[in-house]
Structure formats: C-alpha cells, structure tokens
Enzyme design. Structure first.
Site, short mmCIF file in Angstrom:
data_model
loop_
_atom_site.label_atom_id
_atom_site.label_comp_id
_atom_site.label_asym_id
_atom_site.label_seq_id
_atom_site.Cartn_x
_atom_site.Cartn_y
_atom_site.Cartn_z
N LYS A 151 -52.12 14.00 -16.50
CA LYS A 151 -52.90 12.70 -15.97
C LYS A 151 -53.13 12.05 -17.11
O LYS A 151 -53.10 11.12 -17.04
CB LYS A 151 -53.98 13.22 -14.91
CG LYS A 151 -53.66 13.71 -13.73
CD LYS A 151 -54.63 14.56 -13.07
CE LYS A 151 -53.89 15.28 -11.81
NZ LYS A 151 -54.92 16.10 -11.08
N GLN A 192 -61.14 17.99 -10.99
CA GLN A 192 -60.08 18.76 -10.92
C GLN A 192 -60.20 20.15 -10.16
O GLN A 192 -61.32 20.57 -10.63
CB GLN A 192 -59.51 18.93 -12.40
CG GLN A 192 -58.00 19.97 -12.05
CD GLN A 192 -57.09 19.04 -11.68
OE1 GLN A 192 -56.75 17.92 -11.88
NE2 GLN A 192 -56.28 19.89 -10.72
N ASP A 244 -59.06 10.27 -6.01
CA ASP A 244 -58.28 11.17 -5.11
C ASP A 244 -58.21 11.15 -3.76
O ASP A 244 -57.32 11.74 -3.07
CB ASP A 244 -58.88 12.65 -5.28
CG ASP A 244 -58.29 13.54 -6.38
OD1 ASP A 244 -57.16 13.41 -6.68
OD2 ASP A 244 -59.06 14.45 -6.95
#
Ligand code: NDP
Length: 313
Positions: free
Chosen positions: A53, A97, A120
């Site tokens: 990422k 995460q 997200d």
C-alpha cells in the site's frame, strides 16, 4: 469454449495511471492526497500488505505515512493515534490494518476513524451511504469487482447476480453495489440450500467464500461471468491434485515452493464460464488500486469546499 480471462493486473494498471494523472494535476494546484496506515505488531502477512500500500502511494504521488505501534498497544493508546490522524488536515485517508491484537477492541477502533477518512469503507456511516446510494467511501475489494465488470464491458443492469459469501468486507458490499447497478441479486452463505442450483441461475457469479476451489463446474451456467475473490494457499498434495492435476506450470511451482495459490473457484470452471478472473492476478490487484482511488476520493469529498482546485478536478 474457454473463458475470456479478465486480467486484473491490466485493469488495476489503468486505474493507477488515471489516479497518478489526477494526483499530478492536483499537485500543480498545490494539493496532495495523504494516506496514514496503522500497522500494529509484527504480523508477516499484514507487513506485506502494508508495504504494498505504501509503495503504491509512492508510485502514484500520494503522500503516505506508516504508524507502527507495538503489539502490546492498548485500545486507548490506539484511539489516541486515530484521533490525532482524524484531526490532521493533510491526512485524507486512515487505514488500520486488520487483524488487531486480541487486547484491542477492533470495533471501537474502526468506529473511531472519521467516516470522511475511512478509505476502507467499513464505518457504519459509509455502509449506510452505500445502501442509500449517497456519495461516500466504498470498500476496496467490492469496488474493484465492479470496476472489473464495467471495464470489461460486462453488463450489470438486469442481470441475475449471485454472491456467495455475506461478510461485511466483501459479500454484503458487493451485493449492495450490484443492486445499485440494477442487477437482480441473490446472496448465498453456509446455510443456503442447493448452493450449486442457486449459483447456476447466475449471469454473474461472485465467489467470496474462503474455500479452495469449492465452486466447481456444476455451479456455473455456461457462458456466465465468474469473479473469484478467494485467495487460498494450498499445501496438501491431494488437494493440489484435485485442483491442478495435469497443469505442468502449477506442478512445477508446487514442487519448488511446496504451495500454490488458488481461488474459491475450481480451475475447471474456465471451461464452462464465459469470462473469469484468475487467481492470482484477478481481483487481488484491484484492491490496492481502489485504495488509491478512495484516498483521492476522500480528499475530494472532504476538502472540496476549502480548495477551489478540487471542484474542477
Ligand atoms: P469470511 O470468512 O468473512 O466470509 C466467508 C463467507 O462465505 C461467509 O458468509 C460464509 O457463510 C460463506 N461460506 C463459508 N463456507 C461456505 C459454504 N460451504 N457454502 C456457502 N457459503 C459459505 O471471508 P471474506 O469475505 O473476508 O473473504 C472471502 C475470501 O475472499 C477469502 O478467501 C479471502 O482471503 C478473500 N479476500 C480476497 C481479497 C482480495 O483482495 N482478493 C480481499 C478480501 C478477501 P456464513 O456467513 O454463513 O458463515
């Protein structure tokens, strides 16, 4: 006839190039999207995902920063970090995460992320926006699935779509996006009766189950589009034979590495489907590409009023 292979790497590269071009033009106006990634502890798989990422941000001109609290971090310490990132104007996206260590209340942390920075798309506010078709941030993997369909000119409106899997991360948001796209949608799960029969109705079949090669040819209507979200590591030789017997290239990989990746769809389905995503190289590459899209989108939604250049972007 063999299915058309829907090349996720190619589609992701197209999207990344579009994001990079837009980021470049915004840089000329003095604005730059920013992503903060929070990685707790030393989970090897999470470290690989986060590295991908951050690298992707660098390649596309997006500012990124990585926060790495130790795996002994408490819920309140992590909440303070999230609140600090919420307050910083140059941070447009916050990604925590998962999984988080057991002592941390994951739900509390995800709820604390400002919905405007929730790249997200997991916050209930964004889930609500998606289900009511308001502008918001959509989870990356489901958004990537829709991009694959659209950019491959596979119609959605009026089609029968079957989604196997009802997770908050993949199955449910994918079903919602398909409904919003005017498909007729059925969602299946572990209690569904006659799963192969229900799946055979699909013009578009989405497999998001987490079971290696579970969707076999008897699940698939000839000519259907099959999107395989699953990523499963196969290490058992008998399982490998069930999936890849006679595939010389895979046999070579399996022999040298002791494992290979397979989706939720059995490779034999490529003989029946009209179009299919491969694993690897199908849905996977879209997930990071859509994170980049979401970071840019979060900046545009959040900062439009204060930065005139964005209203033209
Ligand atoms: P979850 O485990 O959260 O959900 C799996 C779903 O599949 C559940 O709804 C479950 O039903 C259903 N299911 C399980 N077994 C069966 C069965 N025998 N018959 C019918 N339905 C079944 O997984 P995720 O949604 O998070 O992920 C799904 C897959 O996608 C995984 O392989 C994951 O690794 C992969 N993935 C890939 C990504 C990518 O970038 N390509 C991103 C995210 C995930 P029930 O609800 O009844 O338990």
């Amino acid at each position: 006839m063999a299915a058309i292979i829907l090349d996720g790497n190619k589609i992701a590269a197209e999207i990344r190039a579009e994001v990079a071009a837009e980021v470049k033009s915004l840089a000329g106006a003095g604005v730059r999207p920013g992503l903060a990634v929070v990685l707790v502890g030393n989970n090897a798989a999470s470290e690989i995902y986060v590295r991908g990422k951050v690298k992707s941000c660098e390649e596309l001109g997006i500012y990124s920063e990585k926060h790495t609290p130790p795996d002994t971090v408490s819920t309140s310490e992590l909440l303070r970090l999230v609140e600090d990132l919420n307050r910083r104007d140059e941070i447009d996206g916050i990604l925590v995460q998962l999984p988080l260590p057991p002592q941390v209340d994951s739900k509390k942390i995800l709820m604390a992320v400002d919905p405007a920075k929730d790249v997200d798309g997991f916050h209930p506010v964004n889930v609500g926006f998606l289900s009511t078709q308001r502008p918001g941030l959509v989870p990356c993997t489901p958004a990537g699935i829709i991009e694959i369909l659209k950019r491959s000119h596979i119609p959605i409106a009026g089609q029968e779509a079957v989604v196997v899997g009802r997770s908050d991360i993949v199955g449910k948001p994918t079903a919602m996006l398909l409904i919003n796209g005017n498909a007729t949608v059925t969602v299946c799960h572990s209690k569904t009766r006659d799963l192969p029969g229900v799946c055979r109705r699909a013009d578009i079949l989405i497999a998001a189950i987490g079971r290696a090669g579970m969707v076999t040819r008897d699940f698939v209507k000839p000519g259907a589009t099959v999107i395989d979200v699953g990523i499963n590591k196969v290490t058992d030789p008998a399982e490998f034979q069930r999936l890849f017997a006679g595939n010389a290239k895979r046999e070579e990989t399996f022999r040298s590495k002791g494992s290979t990746l397979v989706g939720d769809v059995h490779p034999e389905v490529a003989e029946v489907a009209g179009a299919i995503t491969p694993v690897p190289g199908g849905v996977g590459p879209l997930t990071i590409a859509m994170l980049m899209v979401n970071t840019l989108r979060a900046m545009k939604l959040r900062r439009a009023a204060e930065i005139p250049a964005l209203s033209k972007a």
